[in-house]
Design an enzyme around this catalytic site. Sequence first.
Site, PDB file in Angstrom:
ATOM      1  N   LYS A 143       0.845  -1.200   0.000  1.00 51.73           N
ATOM      2  CA  LYS A 143       0.000   0.000   0.000  1.00 51.73           C
ATOM      3  C   LYS A 143       0.878   1.246   0.000  1.00 51.73           C
ATOM      4  CE  LYS A 143      -0.339  -0.077   5.042  1.00 51.73           C
ATOM      5  NZ  LYS A 143      -1.219   0.068   6.217  1.00 51.73           N
ATOM      6  N   MET A 155       9.948  24.699  -0.426  1.00 48.86           N
ATOM      7  CA  MET A 155       9.133  23.732  -1.141  1.00 48.86           C
ATOM      8  C   MET A 155       9.954  22.909  -2.137  1.00 48.86           C
ATOM      9  SD  MET A 155       5.719  24.312  -3.483  1.00 48.86           S
ATOM     10  CE  MET A 155       4.744  24.991  -2.146  1.00 48.86           C
ATOM     11  N   TYR A 179      13.804  31.368   4.234  1.00 49.19           N
ATOM     12  CA  TYR A 179      12.630  32.038   4.777  1.00 49.19           C
ATOM     13  C   TYR A 179      12.742  32.256   6.293  1.00 49.19           C
ATOM     14  CZ  TYR A 179      10.054  31.045   0.432  1.00 49.19           C
ATOM     15  OH  TYR A 179       9.636  30.985  -0.876  1.00 49.19           O
ATOM     16  N   ARG A 202     -10.417   0.359  15.275  1.00 49.50           N
ATOM     17  CA  ARG A 202     -10.474   0.949  13.938  1.00 49.50           C
ATOM     18  C   ARG A 202     -11.597   0.267  13.149  1.00 49.50           C
ATOM     19  NH1 ARG A 202      -4.769   1.498  10.939  1.00 49.50           N
ATOM     20  NH2 ARG A 202      -5.042  -0.745  10.642  1.00 49.50           N
TER      21      ARG A 202
END
Length: 385
Positions: free
Chosen positions: A36, A324, A276, A137
């Site tokens: 998965k 990013m 940043y 779950r």
Amino acid sequence: MSRCTQALIYKDNLEYNIKQIKNSVGKNVKVCLAVKADAYGHDAILTSQLAEKNGIDFLAVATIDEGIELREAGIKLPILLLSLCVPDEFEEIFKNNITPLVFSKEYINLLIKASESFFSDETKFSVHLAVDTGMGRIGCYPQDAGEEAKLINNSKNLILSGMCTHFAVSDSLSQENQEYTKNQYNKFMQAIQSVKNEGFDPGICHCACSAAFLNNKDMHFDMIRAGIITYGYYPDEITAEYLQKNNKNFNVKPIMALKTKIVSIRHFNKGQFVSYGRTWQCTKETNIAVLPIGYADGLLRRFSPGLNVTINGKDYPIVGRICMDQCMVDIGLNNSEVALWDDVYIFGPKDCGANNSAQTLAQIGNTISYEVCTSISKRVKRIIV
């Protein structure tokens, strides 16, 4: 041309891990590989193809689309769907022969109705009954397993071919959590017995994830589900050191290396800022290497400060905030060992040129190796080596 930021997938290491897993289970115990989330970020099609060639019995996915992708790639192995699908997806399950987990009378009845519409004859379609023994779950309560098995097997087109549960804390070594795991196991045994008491074969029973596979061999049942160990990492507290200390001979190799290249080297004076937020300032004259990799590739923002990358065998710190698409590395002044276009390794197997593993990044980011690997985005091309 391929972008220089790449995820290298070491085929030999994957095959090695598969053999280690197969050699560690009993002769009659099946092995299901969890592929998965694109095989935890490692390329689901490649992993599944190698699994098929190396004698794996089952594959496990989380979504219908993941299962369809494998079928379209020619994968013939049984595929187990570990998450619930919605009624609109039932037809695709039947078309692609993907074995779903089921529970609750309402859900089973909906699947029965859909199967009767899809199959014109008395074809028997396999399902596995999920039992909630303490994960909280999905799954039926243990005391309801017999009734739900009866509902499945009394239908025209469904047949119970397996039962499963999932452990919540089998990767913990605390006595309390180990007792919780044993309690879950006992509840699963009760659920299986209730199905047998109704006169039905429970099919393939499975509950052992990577952690229980390694630490609870008495819980292997008919099949184990190998997840993170397939990709070369250990589940939380069930570490390589713990296994070695307790004479449990098992080791695996990471199969992915995340690498990029230096695309710019810039001179900075004392007092200049990088990235940043001005969170990092040069305390002395230095050179900064720019790398074309950032959090959109899976190099998460929270890995800086703290993460070093490897260039020609030596470690250098990422400085300032990871952007990013880019990040910056302090390589020091007049460093003759680092040059423009050099390879830079973020993590990978020890012998590939990386000093970090995904576990290193996990520790820095206060997470787990699973998240590090699955965070590597699709824009990072996987290269088989």
